[in-house]
Enzyme design. Structure first.
Site, mmCIF file in Angstrom:
data_model
loop_
_atom_site.group_PDB
_atom_site.id
_atom_site.type_symbol
_atom_site.label_atom_id
_atom_site.label_comp_id
_atom_site.label_asym_id
_atom_site.label_seq_id
_atom_site.Cartn_x
_atom_site.Cartn_y
_atom_site.Cartn_z
ATOM 1 C CG HIS A 26 -5.106 -2.347 0.013
ATOM 2 N ND1 HIS A 26 -4.274 -2.251 -1.234
ATOM 3 C CD2 HIS A 26 -5.227 -2.174 0.838
ATOM 4 C CE1 HIS A 26 -4.045 -1.487 -0.825
ATOM 5 N NE2 HIS A 26 -4.020 -1.150 0.502
ATOM 6 C CB SER A 45 -0.755 -0.259 1.399
ATOM 7 O OG SER A 45 -2.126 0.916 1.049
ATOM 8 C CD GLU A 70 -2.501 -2.030 -4.568
ATOM 9 O OE1 GLU A 70 -3.658 -2.633 -3.643
ATOM 10 O OE2 GLU A 70 -1.489 -1.781 -4.181
#
Length: 308
Positions: A275, A115, A213
């Site tokens: 995630h 992330s 992503e």
């Protein structure tokens, strides 16, 4: 990165010491304790750096404190890996605070996180020439869930981290553009990659496989960020594209295909990376293969002394 193959740090053995740091958002102590125990049960000796539980609004303490914890853990030869507690926001604020010369002089080790930690993966590649692990973090749901870690995610993390194991291919569920491509893996969270445009740490896709992503982004925002990467030249010469998870992003697949398929390189989607759960681990900077026959991304481990 600058045309060189990144150094893949030595992987771990049971009994190795690892340090948990918090370079981004504030950390939930209960979730961290659960995730720390999960890592300890793999055979690692897990220590938490002193400032991890600090908090300053949406950050895990001051910029100086977060940077100091990470740099101290990286430069301490007692630790064989540095594990980021969680993402959130804040890693980009640290990139000009590190003593990169001191960190370059330290023995390379594993950096694990995903992330917001995409910013660190990019910076460590550029500044230190070191590959790193994009995977689950101890204070997040995959490892810190009250009901226990996701078994498949934990097994793949172990195989990625420990030298006695080998991570299997990560399988997706959709082939967008058929073919086979090989090259160093780069990329990560789309929002972070867009934020790094125009900085020394911007994505350079030429000759590489790019993993993308994100979470919580509407399709129009995905479109905007992809357009930014394309117009900035970040995807010029890309060898292949692997699309990970898009949790709470509506249905972005149409815009992902519209913006990326015209690049004409092998492209697969639906990989459990980023995630959500399961959440598999990918070695950023290591050589990898996209194979659309098996709809998979496989990371390889080779002699880092060979130039790209």
């Amino acid at each position: 990165m600058n045309g060189r193959r990144l150094w893949v740090p030595s992987r771990l053995r049971p009994g190795d010491r690892v340090a948990i740091v918090a370079p981004s958002g504030p950390v939930d102590p209960v979730g961290l304790a659960r995730g720390r125990q999960v890592l300890a049960e793999t055979g690692l000796e897990v220590e938490v750096m002193p400032r991890v539980m600090h908090r300053r609004g949406y950050l895990a303490g001051s910029d100086a404190g977060r940077a100091a914890d990470l740099q101290e853990a990286w430069c301490d030869p007692a630790y064989r890996a540095v594990v980021c507690a969680r993402g959130g926001y804040g890693a980009t604020r640290l990139l000009e605070l590190f003593d990169w010369h001191a960190m370059e002089a330290a023995r390379p080790k594993i950096l694990l996180g995903s992330s917001d930690i995409t910013a660190l993966h990019q910076a460590f590649a550029v500044r230190l020439g070191v590959a790193s692990c994009f995977g689950p973090m101890p204070a997040c749901q995959t490892l810190g869930d009250p009901e226990g870690p996701d078994p498949a995610s934990l097994a793949h993390l172990r195989a990625s981290l420990f030298e006695t194991e080998a991570p299997g291919p990560i399988t997706g569920d959709r082939v967008i553009v058929p073919g086979r491509a090989e090259g160093p893996l780069t990329g990560g969270n789309l929002a972070l990659l867009a934020a790094l445009c125009g900085t020394p740490y911007a994505l350079r896709g030429r000759g590489r496989l790019v993993l993308l992503e994100d979470v919580g982004e509407e399709p129009y925002r995905v479109d905007r960020m992809l357009t930014q990467l394309l117009q900035a030249g970040c995807l010029d010469g890309v060898a292949g594209i692997a699309l990970g998870s898009w949790v709470d992003c509506g249905d972005p697949m149409a815009v992902l295909i519209e913006r990326l398929a015209p690049l004409g390189v092998p492209m697969i989607a639906g990989l459990p990376v980023g995630h959500g759960s399961p959440q598999f681990t990918a070695w950023m900077g290591a050589d990898a293969v996209i194979d659309t026959e098996s709809c998979s991304l496989a990371c390889l481990f080779r002699d880092p002394a060979t130039a790209m």
